[in-house]
Design a protein around this motif. Structure first.
Motif, mmCIF file in Angstrom:
data_model
loop_
_atom_site.group_PDB
_atom_site.id
_atom_site.type_symbol
_atom_site.label_atom_id
_atom_site.label_comp_id
_atom_site.label_asym_id
_atom_site.label_seq_id
_atom_site.Cartn_x
_atom_site.Cartn_y
_atom_site.Cartn_z
ATOM 1 N N PHE A 154 0.774 -0.910 -0.073
ATOM 2 C CA PHE A 154 -0.048 0.398 -0.217
ATOM 3 C C PHE A 154 0.991 1.355 -0.250
ATOM 4 O O PHE A 154 1.973 0.995 0.199
ATOM 5 N N ALA A 155 0.384 2.556 -0.729
ATOM 6 C CA ALA A 155 1.043 3.815 -1.279
ATOM 7 C C ALA A 155 1.119 5.110 0.596
ATOM 8 O O ALA A 155 1.897 5.109 0.999
ATOM 9 N N SER A 156 -0.280 3.841 1.436
ATOM 10 C CA SER A 156 -0.391 4.930 2.483
ATOM 11 C C SER A 156 0.845 4.463 4.031
ATOM 12 O O SER A 156 1.854 3.703 3.865
ATOM 13 N N GLU A 157 0.712 4.816 4.628
ATOM 14 C CA GLU A 157 1.511 4.886 6.114
ATOM 15 C C GLU A 157 1.094 4.668 7.135
ATOM 16 O O GLU A 157 0.191 4.628 7.074
ATOM 17 N N VAL A 158 1.626 3.563 7.789
ATOM 18 C CA VAL A 158 1.212 2.819 8.265
ATOM 19 C C VAL A 158 1.771 2.167 9.374
ATOM 20 O O VAL A 158 2.973 1.975 9.367
ATOM 21 N N LYS A 159 1.247 2.576 10.657
ATOM 22 C CA LYS A 159 2.035 2.768 12.357
ATOM 23 C C LYS A 159 1.847 1.289 12.643
ATOM 24 O O LYS A 159 -0.367 1.204 12.730
ATOM 25 N N LEU A 160 2.042 1.032 13.308
ATOM 26 C CA LEU A 160 1.841 -0.082 14.858
ATOM 27 C C LEU A 160 1.628 0.479 16.181
ATOM 28 O O LEU A 160 3.262 1.151 16.116
ATOM 29 N N GLU A 161 0.848 1.262 16.879
ATOM 30 C CA GLU A 161 0.945 1.446 18.289
ATOM 31 C C GLU A 161 0.889 0.394 19.407
ATOM 32 O O GLU A 161 -0.140 -0.164 19.098
ATOM 33 N N PHE A 162 1.953 0.752 20.023
ATOM 34 C CA PHE A 162 1.648 -0.237 21.298
ATOM 35 C C PHE A 162 2.478 0.262 23.159
ATOM 36 O O PHE A 162 3.601 0.260 22.180
#
Length: 88
Positions: free
Chosen positions: A29-37
């Motif tokens: 995907f072109a979107s920026e994807v973040k995982l937060e924990f």
């Protein structure tokens, strides 16, 4: 920007195999994807970043997608979470 919370339900938590599947599912995907924990954010397109969080069963995570295809990113993560019994 779209944010969605999940609670990890897998007994093993977010270990190597499912983490790799999550990374692979969002990498195209072109979107920026973040995982937060625990208030720490990592690039969800990085297996090392995702694994560094050490997410175990019962923990809550947040997926943050920002970009042109952000809705499709969240749909894809939803599908994977359900199909792999990772979280709800």
């Amino acid at each position: 920007m779209i944010e969605k919370n999940y609670t990890i339900t897998s007994d093993e938590g977010l270990h190597a195999r499912p983490a790799a599947k999550l990374v692979a599912s969002v990498s195209s995907f072109a979107s920026e994807v973040k995982l937060e924990f625990k208030e720490k954010q990592v690039n969800m397109k990085s297996i090392m970043g995702v694994m560094s969080l050490g997410i175990s069963k019962g923990k809550e995570i947040k997926v943050i997608a920002d970009g042109a295809d952000e809705e499709r990113v969240i749909e894809t993560v939803d599908e994977l979470m359900k199909s792999e019994n990772l979280g709800a």
